[in-house]
Design a protein around this motif. Structure first.
Motif, mmCIF file in Angstrom:
data_model
loop_
_atom_site.group_PDB
_atom_site.id
_atom_site.type_symbol
_atom_site.label_atom_id
_atom_site.label_comp_id
_atom_site.label_asym_id
_atom_site.label_seq_id
_atom_site.Cartn_x
_atom_site.Cartn_y
_atom_site.Cartn_z
ATOM 1 N N TYR A 23 0.850 -1.188 0.000
ATOM 2 C CA TYR A 23 0.000 0.000 0.000
ATOM 3 C C TYR A 23 0.885 1.237 0.000
ATOM 4 C CZ TYR A 23 -3.963 2.987 0.812
ATOM 5 O OH TYR A 23 -4.940 3.941 0.660
ATOM 6 N N PRO A 24 0.604 2.233 -0.844
ATOM 7 C CA PRO A 24 1.449 3.428 -0.875
ATOM 8 C C PRO A 24 1.582 4.056 0.511
ATOM 9 C CG PRO A 24 -0.105 3.473 -2.679
ATOM 10 C CD PRO A 24 -0.492 2.314 -1.801
ATOM 11 N N GLN A 25 2.814 4.388 0.852
ATOM 12 C CA GLN A 25 3.112 4.997 2.132
ATOM 13 C C GLN A 25 2.627 6.443 2.123
ATOM 14 O OE1 GLN A 25 7.278 5.414 2.736
ATOM 15 N NE2 GLN A 25 7.112 5.357 4.961
ATOM 16 N N GLN A 26 1.874 6.823 3.137
ATOM 17 C CA GLN A 26 1.318 8.172 3.200
ATOM 18 C C GLN A 26 1.488 8.737 4.609
ATOM 19 O OE1 GLN A 26 -2.487 6.831 1.969
ATOM 20 N NE2 GLN A 26 -2.109 7.269 -0.172
ATOM 21 N N PRO A 27 2.723 9.030 5.023
ATOM 22 C CA PRO A 27 2.961 9.476 6.399
ATOM 23 C C PRO A 27 2.361 10.828 6.719
ATOM 24 C CG PRO A 27 4.957 9.643 5.075
ATOM 25 C CD PRO A 27 3.937 8.929 4.240
ATOM 26 N N TYR A 28 2.064 11.622 5.702
ATOM 27 C CA TYR A 28 1.505 12.952 5.946
ATOM 28 C C TYR A 28 0.096 12.894 6.508
ATOM 29 C CZ TYR A 28 -0.392 11.821 1.366
ATOM 30 O OH TYR A 28 -1.006 11.192 0.321
ATOM 31 N N LEU A 29 -0.572 11.735 6.441
ATOM 32 C CA LEU A 29 -1.918 11.620 6.995
ATOM 33 C C LEU A 29 -1.948 11.968 8.474
ATOM 34 C CD1 LEU A 29 -3.322 8.364 5.371
ATOM 35 C CD2 LEU A 29 -3.912 10.713 4.845
ATOM 36 N N GLU A 30 -0.899 11.606 9.181
ATOM 37 C CA GLU A 30 -0.854 11.842 10.620
ATOM 38 C C GLU A 30 -0.603 13.302 10.953
ATOM 39 O OE1 GLU A 30 2.142 9.118 11.846
ATOM 40 O OE2 GLU A 30 1.013 7.385 11.115
ATOM 41 N N GLU A 31 -0.149 14.090 9.981
ATOM 42 C CA GLU A 31 0.190 15.489 10.224
ATOM 43 C C GLU A 31 -0.997 16.427 10.059
ATOM 44 O OE1 GLU A 31 3.460 16.543 7.716
ATOM 45 O OE2 GLU A 31 4.594 14.753 8.268
ATOM 46 N N PHE A 32 -2.066 15.969 9.410
ATOM 47 C CA PHE A 32 -3.201 16.835 9.108
ATOM 48 C C PHE A 32 -4.462 16.354 9.805
ATOM 49 C CE2 PHE A 32 -0.599 17.305 5.198
ATOM 50 C CZ PHE A 32 -0.409 18.679 5.246
ATOM 51 N N THR A 76 9.264 14.947 -12.401
ATOM 52 C CA THR A 76 9.495 15.992 -11.399
ATOM 53 C C THR A 76 8.299 16.120 -10.476
ATOM 54 O OG1 THR A 76 10.913 17.170 -12.954
ATOM 55 C CG2 THR A 76 10.060 18.433 -11.080
ATOM 56 N N PHE A 77 7.102 16.044 -11.031
ATOM 57 C CA PHE A 77 5.871 16.103 -10.235
ATOM 58 C C PHE A 77 5.888 14.999 -9.178
ATOM 59 C CE2 PHE A 77 1.283 14.860 -9.857
ATOM 60 C CZ PHE A 77 0.830 16.030 -9.259
ATOM 61 N N GLY A 78 6.241 13.793 -9.582
ATOM 62 C CA GLY A 78 6.312 12.689 -8.623
ATOM 63 C C GLY A 78 7.422 12.876 -7.607
ATOM 64 N N LEU A 79 8.622 13.240 -8.082
ATOM 65 C CA LEU A 79 9.777 13.376 -7.191
ATOM 66 C C LEU A 79 9.595 14.489 -6.161
ATOM 67 C CD1 LEU A 79 12.668 12.800 -9.734
ATOM 68 C CD2 LEU A 79 11.974 11.291 -7.852
ATOM 69 N N LEU A 80 8.897 15.544 -6.524
ATOM 70 C CA LEU A 80 8.677 16.628 -5.573
ATOM 71 C C LEU A 80 7.781 16.204 -4.415
ATOM 72 C CD1 LEU A 80 8.467 19.720 -7.921
ATOM 73 C CD2 LEU A 80 10.285 19.123 -6.326
ATOM 74 N N HIS A 81 7.089 15.087 -4.565
ATOM 75 C CA HIS A 81 6.268 14.578 -3.469
ATOM 76 C C HIS A 81 7.090 13.797 -2.449
ATOM 77 C CE1 HIS A 81 2.975 15.758 -6.098
ATOM 78 N NE2 HIS A 81 2.206 15.707 -5.025
ATOM 79 N N LEU A 82 8.380 13.593 -2.736
ATOM 80 C CA LEU A 82 9.247 12.916 -1.761
ATOM 81 C C LEU A 82 9.331 13.703 -0.457
ATOM 82 C CD1 LEU A 82 12.203 11.601 -3.924
ATOM 83 C CD2 LEU A 82 10.590 10.221 -2.594
ATOM 84 N N ASP A 83 9.146 15.023 -0.537
ATOM 85 C CA ASP A 83 9.238 15.833 0.684
ATOM 86 C C ASP A 83 8.108 15.541 1.664
ATOM 87 O OD1 ASP A 83 7.185 17.119 -0.694
ATOM 88 O OD2 ASP A 83 7.813 19.112 -0.084
ATOM 89 N N THR A 84 7.069 14.838 1.222
ATOM 90 C CA THR A 84 5.993 14.450 2.137
ATOM 91 C C THR A 84 6.306 13.121 2.817
ATOM 92 O OG1 THR A 84 4.749 13.351 0.377
ATOM 93 C CG2 THR A 84 4.228 15.675 0.807
ATOM 94 N N GLY A 85 7.466 12.543 2.501
ATOM 95 C CA GLY A 85 7.887 11.314 3.157
ATOM 96 C C GLY A 85 7.364 10.040 2.522
ATOM 97 N N ASP A 87 7.087 6.822 -0.199
ATOM 98 C CA ASP A 87 8.090 5.896 -0.712
ATOM 99 C C ASP A 87 8.141 5.937 -2.241
ATOM 100 O OD1 ASP A 87 5.815 4.516 -1.518
ATOM 101 O OD2 ASP A 87 6.049 2.908 -0.072
ATOM 102 N N GLY A 88 9.065 5.164 -2.808
ATOM 103 C CA GLY A 88 9.273 5.148 -4.251
ATOM 104 C C GLY A 88 8.067 4.693 -5.038
ATOM 105 N N PHE A 89 7.338 3.717 -4.521
ATOM 106 C CA PHE A 89 6.130 3.232 -5.192
ATOM 107 C C PHE A 89 5.111 4.354 -5.332
ATOM 108 C CE2 PHE A 89 1.853 1.362 -4.927
ATOM 109 C CZ PHE A 89 1.879 0.538 -6.043
ATOM 110 N N THR A 90 4.935 5.110 -4.266
ATOM 111 C CA THR A 90 3.980 6.218 -4.287
ATOM 112 C C THR A 90 4.441 7.305 -5.252
ATOM 113 O OG1 THR A 90 3.422 5.708 -2.000
ATOM 114 C CG2 THR A 90 2.709 7.840 -2.829
ATOM 115 N N VAL A 91 5.734 7.587 -5.284
ATOM 116 C CA VAL A 91 6.277 8.568 -6.229
ATOM 117 C C VAL A 91 5.986 8.123 -7.660
ATOM 118 C CG1 VAL A 91 8.414 9.554 -7.159
ATOM 119 C CG2 VAL A 91 8.031 9.505 -4.699
ATOM 120 N N LEU A 92 6.149 6.839 -7.931
ATOM 121 C CA LEU A 92 5.857 6.311 -9.260
ATOM 122 C C LEU A 92 4.379 6.521 -9.615
ATOM 123 C CD1 LEU A 92 6.854 4.759 -11.749
ATOM 124 C CD2 LEU A 92 6.254 2.657 -10.546
#
Length: 141
Positions: A23-32, A76-85, A87-92
């Motif tokens: 499952y795509p990693q979505q650590p930002y869920l806990e921040e909002f 670039t659109f995908g890679l810029l989402h790395l700052d939300t923490g 993983d690579g699968f989610t960036v893809l």
């Protein structure tokens, strides 16, 4: 037509998740809070990401071939989402979504329609599907 593509993307993602068990990693869920997640996911992200990431990058790469500009911008659109923490699968998956947004942008411009606003609407619909599933996952944990 755009909604069908967005739904198809989400179905493909669900199939990939089911086949890989990842499952795509979505650590930002806990921040909002739920309200912040809805606000950022449905208003801020579609407007600003479409303008800043896809729109501005396209301006800088448009002298390249359409295919190269599309791939560079989507990556670039995908890679810029790395700052939300994420993983690579989610960036893809995010890069794939960016690719589709950009393709709709080009198609709209060819027909004399505002590619930006079509891209914002498709991005909003895609995020609405994503945010709703994320909210369900967030609330159930």
């Amino acid at each position: 037509h755009a909604m069908a593509v967005v739904i198809a993307i989400r179905i493909v993602v669900v199939i990939i998740i089911a086949l890989t068990g990842h499952y795509p990693q979505q650590p930002y869920l806990e921040e909002f809070t739920k309200k912040e997640l809805l606000f950022f996911g449905l208003i801020v992200a579609p407007l600003l990401e479409s303008l800043l990431i896809i729109g501005l990058l396209w301006l800088f790469t448009r002298r390249l071939s359409q295919g190269v500009a599309t791939l560079l911008t989507a990556a670039t659109f995908g890679l810029l989402h790395l700052d939300t923490g994420v993983d690579g699968f989610t960036v893809l998956m995010i890069s794939l979504a960016g690719y589709i947004y950009i393709r709709f942008y080009y198609k709209a411009r060819q027909r004399g329609i505002s590619g930006y606003w079509l891209m914002v609407v498709i991005h909003l619909l895609d995020n609405a599907i994503s945010v709703s599933s994320e909210l369900i996952q967030y609330m159930s944990s």
